[in-house]
Design a protein around this motif. Structure first.
Motif, PDB file in Angstrom:
ATOM      1  N   TYR A 191     -42.835 -25.623  13.072  1.00  0.00           N
ATOM      2  CA  TYR A 191     -42.298 -24.342  13.210  1.00  0.00           C
ATOM      3  C   TYR A 191     -40.829 -24.419  12.881  1.00  0.00           C
ATOM      4  N   PRO A 192     -40.145 -23.954  11.878  1.00  0.00           N
ATOM      5  CA  PRO A 192     -38.584 -24.311  11.696  1.00  0.00           C
ATOM      6  C   PRO A 192     -37.516 -23.297  12.012  1.00  0.00           C
ATOM      7  N   GLU A 194     -26.289 -17.729   5.709  1.00  0.00           N
ATOM      8  CA  GLU A 194     -25.642 -17.725   4.472  1.00  0.00           C
ATOM      9  C   GLU A 194     -26.738 -16.844   3.461  1.00  0.00           C
ATOM     10  N   GLU A 195     -27.808 -16.822   3.460  1.00  0.00           N
ATOM     11  CA  GLU A 195     -28.497 -16.178   2.512  1.00  0.00           C
ATOM     12  C   GLU A 195     -28.779 -14.709   2.863  1.00  0.00           C
ATOM     13  N   PRO A 216     -32.467 -22.072   8.839  1.00  0.00           N
ATOM     14  CA  PRO A 216     -33.829 -22.150   8.852  1.00  0.00           C
ATOM     15  C   PRO A 216     -34.450 -22.898   7.750  1.00  0.00           C
ATOM     16  N   MET A 217     -33.832 -22.842   6.734  1.00  0.00           N
ATOM     17  CA  MET A 217     -34.405 -23.659   5.345  1.00  0.00           C
ATOM     18  C   MET A 217     -34.016 -25.242   5.615  1.00  0.00           C
ATOM     19  N   GLU A 218     -32.796 -25.475   6.211  1.00  0.00           N
ATOM     20  CA  GLU A 218     -32.610 -26.768   6.638  1.00  0.00           C
ATOM     21  C   GLU A 218     -33.516 -27.399   7.656  1.00  0.00           C
ATOM     22  N   VAL A 267     -37.343 -20.137   2.764  1.00  0.00           N
ATOM     23  CA  VAL A 267     -38.057 -21.479   3.683  1.00  0.00           C
ATOM     24  C   VAL A 267     -39.123 -22.072   3.059  1.00  0.00           C
ATOM     25  N   SER A 268     -40.069 -21.161   2.454  1.00  0.00           N
ATOM     26  CA  SER A 268     -41.220 -21.882   1.444  1.00  0.00           C
ATOM     27  C   SER A 268     -40.811 -22.648   0.302  1.00  0.00           C
TER      28      SER A 268
END
Length: 427
Positions: A146-147, A276-277, A324-326, A69-70
């Motif tokens: 907040y993601p 996926e990760e 979450p990263m999207e 995410v970072s």
């Protein structure tokens, strides 16, 4: 019959809130206090740059998820800078490590707002981290994006939520299970506010759908031994396991699951925190299990191929995209759109623009629209089945983007008394 049902609901609410209160002991909670004026902001946008804070767990049990995410936030910042910045100002990221420790999140957020003078902060994963940050960002009238999907039952003028709320992930998951003929369900979660609250909601909706909950177990977020709890799952013989475990504790759960002889063919899992990760990091072949998300790498949208390609070539990339990263990627672009609509980095002007204007972003998951009243976004619901490549084959999707309803006010099976009790218990 009516009196009996009322007594049962009272007992249920008491049991749910007791569990939440126990799980929140030692967590970040605040007592109601008289509102006071926020200290004057030290944000300086007079030059050609603007500071933004990135607050993620780069160490500890949540690093397995939050490092990506970072990294995604840094990619989005680089993209925005390459296209001219925000109101002509280049983003200067200030990265902090929340260290999977909720008091640290609060301390770092205060530092970012009062020492680093950032215009907004992006990050967090667990609800405990968000709830630790919330009183700080409200005190200083900052902004926090907040993601990650969460349990709902919250809104704040100082927080924008780009992950799913309950009716955009949990409810679609249960609708899918019902469509598959599931009759019995076992709940397995980490012992903190998100799983406790989510499972309280799951139990109510499952009852409405005629799905019986045959067990419920929790393990602390920093623990990985699920042997005892999985033995109870084996004994209960559920049709499905609903997994609200977060972070590296999932590895221990999956190990205990296979060690006990459970398989996706016999007792499949549906998760809300394995993407996926995480899938290839579980230490076992998890193909055949399911997850409920709003975005999958396999999603077919006009913007997704470029997002995937850009991420794969970004330095330090994990190589796969995930929900979450999207959602983190969306958050930085959403902030850009808000600032440019407001014509200012001022928090109050940004919030006014959110209410007065239609704010959209053509995201990898599709065209998302901000609800300016509750600061959540409209999102599509998807259920994916893990394949041998640790990707997700989409097996169910919502007919349209789902309007965010964080307090579930549009659902008749969720009584106001239960909602109020859960909000109070969650802190």
């Amino acid at each position: 019959m009516f009196k009996s049902r009322n007594r049962m609901m009272s007992v249920t609410v008491a049991a749910l809130t007791t569990g939440l209160l126990l799980s929140s002991c030692g967590g970040a909670t605040t007592k109601d206090a008289a509102p006071t004026a926020a200290p004057k902001s030290c944000v300086d946008t007079s030059g050609d740059t603007v500071k933004l804070g990135f607050l993620n767990s780069l160490t500890g049990g949540m690093a397995i998820s939050e490092k990506t995410v970072s990294k995604t936030l840094h990619m989005a910042a680089d993209e925005i800078n390459a296209s001219g910045g925000i109101l002509g100002k280049k983003i200067v990221p200030v990265q902090e490590d929340g260290a999977t420790d909720w008091p640290t999140f609060a301390e770092k957020e205060e530092k970012l707002l009062t020492k680093d003078c950032v215009a907004a902060t992006f990050g967090g994963w667990t609800s405990s981290s968000r709830k630790a940050v919330k009183p700080v960002v409200e005190k200083y009238n900052g902004l926090f994006f907040y993601p990650v999907q969460y349990e709902g039952l919250e809104s704040s003028k100082n927080i924008y939520y780009t992950g799913a709320t309950t009716n955009q992930q949990i409810i679609p998951a249960l609708d899918f299970l019902k469509s598959q003929g599931v009759k019995t369900l076992f709940l397995a979660g980490s012992d903190y506010v998100f799983p406790r609250t989510a499972n309280a909601i799951i139990k109510l909706y499952a009852a409405k759908l005629g799905i019986k909950i045959v067990g419920e177990e929790y393990v602390p977020l920093d623990k990985a031994d699920w042997t005892t709890q999985v033995a109870k799952i084996v004994k209960a013989k559920p049709d499905f396991i609903f997994n609200t475990i977060n972070g590296s504790s999932n590895v221990g759960f999956i190990k205990a699951y296979y060690d006990a002889g459970l398989t996706p063919k016999k007792t499949p899992i549906i998760s809300v925190s394995i993407a996926e990760e995480e899938a290839p990091a579980m230490g076992h072949d998890v193909s055949g299990n399911y997850a409920s998300w709003n975005y999958f790498e396999s999603l077919k949208t006009p913007t997704n191929p470029k997002f995937i390609a850009d991420w794969k070539k970004y330095p330090g990339s994990s190589g796969v995209t995930s929900d979450p990263m999207e959602a983190a990627y969306i958050s930085l672009y959403l902030y850009k759109a808000l600032v440019e609509k407001a014509g200012s980095f001022d928090v109050d002007k940004i919030n006014a623009a959110a209410k007065a204007s239609k704010i959209t972003f053509d995201a990898p998951e599709g065209m998302v629209t901000l609800d300016g009243e509750n600061h959540h976004i409209y999102k599509p619901g998807h259920i994916g089945k893990i394949n041998k490549q640790n990707q997700f084959d989409i097996v169910w999707e919502s007919p349209e983007f789902i309007k965010p309803d964080p307090y579930l006010k549009g659902y008749d099976w969720f009584p106001a008394a239960t909602r109020d009790a859960l909000v109070k218990a969650a802190g």
